[in-house]
Scaffold this active site. Structure first.
Site, PDB file in Angstrom:
ATOM      1  N   ASP A  80      13.339  44.210 -15.818  1.00 11.75           N
ATOM      2  CA  ASP A  80      14.202  45.384 -15.986  1.00 11.75           C
ATOM      3  C   ASP A  80      15.361  45.018 -16.913  1.00 11.75           C
ATOM      4  O   ASP A  80      16.035  44.013 -16.697  1.00 11.75           O
ATOM      5  CB  ASP A  80      14.714  45.758 -14.582  1.00 11.75           C
ATOM      6  CG  ASP A  80      15.533  47.014 -14.548  1.00 11.75           C
ATOM      7  OD1 ASP A  80      15.289  47.907 -15.382  1.00 11.75           O
ATOM      8  OD2 ASP A  80      16.415  47.114 -13.664  1.00 11.75           O
ATOM      9  N   HIS A  81      15.584  45.808 -17.955  1.00 14.96           N
ATOM     10  CA  HIS A  81      16.682  45.559 -18.896  1.00 14.96           C
ATOM     11  C   HIS A  81      16.673  44.152 -19.500  1.00 14.96           C
ATOM     12  O   HIS A  81      17.711  43.464 -19.500  1.00 14.96           O
ATOM     13  CB  HIS A  81      18.048  45.825 -18.243  1.00 14.96           C
ATOM     14  CG  HIS A  81      18.278  47.269 -17.948  1.00 14.96           C
ATOM     15  ND1 HIS A  81      18.663  48.175 -18.903  1.00 14.96           N
ATOM     16  CD2 HIS A  81      18.150  47.977 -16.796  1.00 14.96           C
ATOM     17  CE1 HIS A  81      18.773  49.379 -18.359  1.00 14.96           C
ATOM     18  NE2 HIS A  81      18.455  49.286 -17.084  1.00 14.96           N
ATOM     19  N   HIS A 178      23.546  54.347 -13.566  1.00 16.63           N
ATOM     20  CA  HIS A 178      23.162  53.283 -12.632  1.00 16.63           C
ATOM     21  C   HIS A 178      24.110  53.276 -11.433  1.00 16.63           C
ATOM     22  O   HIS A 178      25.304  53.501 -11.583  1.00 16.63           O
ATOM     23  CB  HIS A 178      23.240  51.915 -13.320  1.00 16.63           C
ATOM     24  CG  HIS A 178      22.149  51.680 -14.310  1.00 16.63           C
ATOM     25  ND1 HIS A 178      22.389  51.267 -15.587  1.00 16.63           N
ATOM     26  CD2 HIS A 178      20.806  51.793 -14.201  1.00 16.63           C
ATOM     27  CE1 HIS A 178      21.235  51.133 -16.215  1.00 16.63           C
ATOM     28  NE2 HIS A 178      20.256  51.448 -15.403  1.00 16.63           N
ATOM     29  N   GLY A 179      23.563  52.988 -10.259  1.00 11.19           N
ATOM     30  CA  GLY A 179      24.416  52.832  -9.082  1.00 11.19           C
ATOM     31  C   GLY A 179      24.541  54.098  -8.259  1.00 11.19           C
ATOM     32  O   GLY A 179      23.797  55.057  -8.427  1.00 11.19           O
ATOM     33  N   HIS A 208      15.947  56.014 -15.574  1.00 13.16           N
ATOM     34  CA  HIS A 208      16.774  54.961 -14.957  1.00 13.16           C
ATOM     35  C   HIS A 208      17.887  55.618 -14.155  1.00 13.16           C
ATOM     36  O   HIS A 208      18.204  56.779 -14.360  1.00 13.16           O
ATOM     37  CB  HIS A 208      17.403  54.080 -16.042  1.00 13.16           C
ATOM     38  CG  HIS A 208      16.473  53.047 -16.568  1.00 13.16           C
ATOM     39  ND1 HIS A 208      16.674  51.705 -16.400  1.00 13.16           N
ATOM     40  CD2 HIS A 208      15.302  53.165 -17.248  1.00 13.16           C
ATOM     41  CE1 HIS A 208      15.694  51.040 -16.970  1.00 13.16           C
ATOM     42  NE2 HIS A 208      14.844  51.904 -17.501  1.00 13.16           N
ATOM     43  N   GLY A 209      18.508  54.820 -13.289  1.00 10.96           N
ATOM     44  CA  GLY A 209      19.643  55.349 -12.532  1.00 10.96           C
ATOM     45  C   GLY A 209      19.203  56.444 -11.581  1.00 10.96           C
ATOM     46  O   GLY A 209      19.895  57.443 -11.390  1.00 10.96           O
ATOM     47  N   SER A 211      18.981  56.432  -8.354  1.00 10.95           N
ATOM     48  CA  SER A 211      19.609  56.475  -7.035  1.00 10.95           C
ATOM     49  C   SER A 211      20.673  57.559  -6.960  1.00 10.95           C
ATOM     50  O   SER A 211      21.395  57.792  -7.919  1.00 10.95           O
ATOM     51  CB  SER A 211      20.266  55.120  -6.707  1.00 10.95           C
ATOM     52  OG  SER A 211      19.287  54.154  -6.395  1.00 10.95           O
ATOM     53  N   ASN A 230      13.448  54.457 -11.719  1.00  9.45           N
ATOM     54  CA  ASN A 230      14.058  53.211 -11.244  1.00  9.45           C
ATOM     55  C   ASN A 230      14.984  53.479 -10.070  1.00  9.45           C
ATOM     56  O   ASN A 230      15.879  54.324 -10.162  1.00  9.45           O
ATOM     57  CB  ASN A 230      14.874  52.575 -12.371  1.00  9.45           C
ATOM     58  CG  ASN A 230      14.001  51.968 -13.440  1.00  9.45           C
ATOM     59  OD1 ASN A 230      12.862  52.389 -13.650  1.00  9.45           O
ATOM     60  ND2 ASN A 230      14.531  50.971 -14.122  1.00  9.45           N
TER      61      ASN A 230
END
Ligand SMILES: [Zn+2]
Length: 299
Positions: A80-81, A178-179, A208-209, A211, A230
């Site tokens: 990842d990344h 993210h987060g 992505h991100g 959550s 993700n």
């Protein structure tokens, strides 16, 4: 079974579901993801950030690869990344079947150059490559980082980027971060941007991100055409919430006494995400297709 990302996401695209990519940095999280996938007969992606690989050490992946190879559900082990060719080569030596090269903070031309360099190497050994265009936001709570102002992916740029680099999948920026979002921040995904990209681009798309976005927005993004989402913070949060509770109310110190209940709580989150992505029960499609497992010269 271990597959590469092309093999995994091709089936997802055909059957209109997405596969969760869950960040793993120890054996508790590996067990959480692998066992939740097996219990739900769902494919899953083991995602490992370069800082997580630094922490786990290379030998850990002998266990990871052997565990997923012997499973009846399909897995991809994915960097990842990835930040440069060196960390990507390290992942490939550990047996990863897929990598991401994140050049999203570079100029468009530099992003193309660094991504193409990785694609040229990985194509020869059957390792899939995910690129990123546009930027993912940063809530300030994760190792993945990000930027404070999201730059949305431009559909025309996406076409040019894919043509010039040959990437297998593309992480798009449609407003996620993210987060876990602070209480005063309401994430809003730009579905119109996603729809336009999906119309113009053939390769699988990645969110992505994932959550702490509203469930209905994530489900809608999957319907439109996201094949990989993700997830890191949401399930780790559940794991450590339980862990804090156990540690603050007991005098336990044995891993095998403390962690089983934490794994149970984290699995609940993963199961909920797999339902949201519509991937529950989909492992059977891969078994029916008799897909040849991933191999490279190192594994
Ligand atoms: Zn990310």
């Amino acid at each position: 079974m271990l597959l590469n990302m092309n093999q995994l996401l091709e089936v997802a695209k055909e059957n209109k579901f997405a596969v969760g990519a869950f960040n793993v940095a120890d054996s508790n999280f590996l067990r959480t993801v692998v066992e939740a996938a097996e219990e739900n007969d769902s494919p899953a992606i083991i995602a490992v950030h370069p800082t997580e690989l630094d922490f786990t050490k290379d030998e850990f992946f002998q266990y990871v690869i052997s565990r997923v190879k012997n499973s009846s559900v399909p897995f991809v082990v994915h960097m990842d990344h990835g930040d440069n060719l060196a960390s990507i080569m390290r992942a490939i030596h550990c047996g990863f079947s897929s990598v991401m090269i994140d050049g999203s903070l570079l100029s468009f031309e530099e992003n193309i150059a660094v991504t193409k360099e990785v694609v040229d190497v990985c194509k020869k050994i059957n390792v899939s490559v995910e690129g990123e265009l546009g930027t993912i936001g940063n809530t300030g709570t994760t190792i993945e980082g990000g930027v404070s102002e999201v730059i949305y992916t431009q559909p025309e740029d996406a076409i040019e980027f894919i043509e010039k680099t040959g990437v297998d999948s593309l992480a798009v920026a449609i407003g996620t971060a993210h987060g876990i979002y602070p209480k005063n921040v309401k994430p809003k995904l730009r579905m119109d941007v996603l729809e336009e990209i999906e119309e113009k681009v053939d390769i699988p798309l990645v969110l992505h991100g994932g959550s702490s976005n509203p469930d209905e927005e994530v489900a809608r993004a999957v319907q439109i055409g996201i094949q990989k989402v993700n997830i890191s913070s949401d399930y780790k949060f559940a794991f450590y919430k339980k862990c804090r509770e156990i540690l603050s109310t007991t005098e336990l110190w044995d891993a095998n006494a403390i962690y089983p209940d934490c794994i149970v709580e984290a699995k609940k989150v993963i199961t909920q995400k797999m339902n949201l992505f519509n991937s529950v029960g989909k492992a059977t499609i891969y078994r029916d297709k008799n897909i040849k497992p991933f191999r490279n010269d190192f594994s």
